[in-house]
Design an enzyme around this catalytic site. Sequence first.
Site, PDB file in Angstrom:
ATOM      1  N   GLN A  96       0.868  -1.236  -0.140  1.00 46.33           N
ATOM      2  CA  GLN A  96      -0.070  -0.101   0.102  1.00 46.33           C
ATOM      3  C   GLN A  96       0.857   1.283   0.043  1.00 46.33           C
ATOM      4  OE1 GLN A  96      -1.178   0.201   4.737  1.00 46.33           O
ATOM      5  NE2 GLN A  96      -1.797  -1.533   3.623  1.00 46.33           N
ATOM      6  N   HIS A  98       0.501   5.771   1.038  1.00 44.80           N
ATOM      7  CA  HIS A  98      -0.643   6.960   1.657  1.00 44.80           C
ATOM      8  C   HIS A  98      -0.311   8.076   0.780  1.00 44.80           C
ATOM      9  CE1 HIS A  98      -1.548   3.882   4.720  1.00 44.80           C
ATOM     10  NE2 HIS A  98      -0.415   3.513   4.945  1.00 44.80           N
ATOM     11  N   GLU A 115       4.016   8.072   8.461  1.00 41.81           N
ATOM     12  CA  GLU A 115       3.819   7.445   9.648  1.00 41.81           C
ATOM     13  C   GLU A 115       5.469   6.773   9.789  1.00 41.81           C
ATOM     14  OE1 GLU A 115       2.699   2.999   7.745  1.00 41.81           O
ATOM     15  OE2 GLU A 115       1.213   4.474   7.727  1.00 41.81           O
ATOM     16  N   HIS A 172       4.664   0.323   0.859  1.00 40.99           N
ATOM     17  CA  HIS A 172       5.241  -0.373   1.990  1.00 40.99           C
ATOM     18  C   HIS A 172       4.083  -1.358   2.320  1.00 40.99           C
ATOM     19  CE1 HIS A 172       2.336   2.727   3.785  1.00 40.99           C
ATOM     20  NE2 HIS A 172       2.199   1.746   4.377  1.00 40.99           N
ATOM     21  N   ARG A 192      -4.521   0.506  -1.631  1.00 41.87           N
ATOM     22  CA  ARG A 192      -3.918  -0.688  -1.807  1.00 41.87           C
ATOM     23  C   ARG A 192      -3.349  -0.887  -3.386  1.00 41.87           C
ATOM     24  NH1 ARG A 192      -8.756  -2.757   0.289  1.00 41.87           N
ATOM     25  NH2 ARG A 192      -8.676  -2.621   2.598  1.00 41.87           N
TER      26      ARG A 192
END
Length: 316
Positions: A96, A98, A115, A172, A192
């Site tokens: 996936q 972001h 993150e 990642h 995804r």
Amino acid sequence: MMEPIFLKPVLQDKIWGGEKLQKEFGLEIPTKTTGEAWCISAHPNGISTVVSPEHYKGMGLDELYKKYSELFGLENKDVFPLLIKILDAKEDLSVQVHPNDTYGLEHEGELGKTECWYVISADEGAKIVYGHNAENREQFEDMVSNGEWSKLLVEVPVKAGDFFDVPAGTIHAIGGGVVILETQQNSDTTYRVYDYNRKDDNGNERELHIRQSAEVSTYPGKNPILNIKETELTSGKITHYLTNEYFSVYKWETTDKIELSLDNKYTLATVIKGEGKLIVDNKEYNLKLADSFILPSSIKNIVIEGNIELITSKSE
């Protein structure tokens, strides 16, 4: 007297989850495929509630943040900025990516998602997907459409104690057998790229987001270089993992007792190993695995006792 704010996590069922959040951390899981504990969260998809102090008990973190801005000092924003999770990946997560804030707000109505991961435990031979080999978007899309996953994706072996910076735009995936603590922006937007063609209980494959993934991924794929700094104390250590535009992340550890002076920012903390005590203004609070709390900005000095490790963070 200002007190630490302890929170009850929200447990989330995931197709790739397991039972370690109960067996190893003592949390009450709703299913045998519980993948995530949202330990400190004001996101509408899983809002942590206050356990103590008594006068805030039962209040959601989102409401606490809005009603009692003085607890959070001068940093108070419209939305609580961070989200802290513990993830138990019994099986591989989907590959996936972001979006950043600009794309996330425009297309999803919420912040992007930068993150980072602290690896709490990892089975022997465990791996993650961390980055990709495409030089540009066209090459990325070609590899995806041709299913050239081994050529496209970069796999990295992991062990307990590893730390990974995962900025928005990074391809990642957490591999099976890995348990991590994740510090992230307050967002739940995930695109995804690949899900191993697996099916849910109803025989359906999960939705993929190829176009969005191609649009938000960073080209060429390159991972950030960490500059980890350790400060040795008499009976412990402070490790500074990173500071970016959204958060700073640390590990506090002691085998006996450490005394810490805090700045004017509020601090988020989660116990990842051992047990002990937090002492604030001569009042003791017992700490055990997965306990999560917020130290309001007005708390300037604390003591941590025991044989214990915590991951802590501050919003920037």
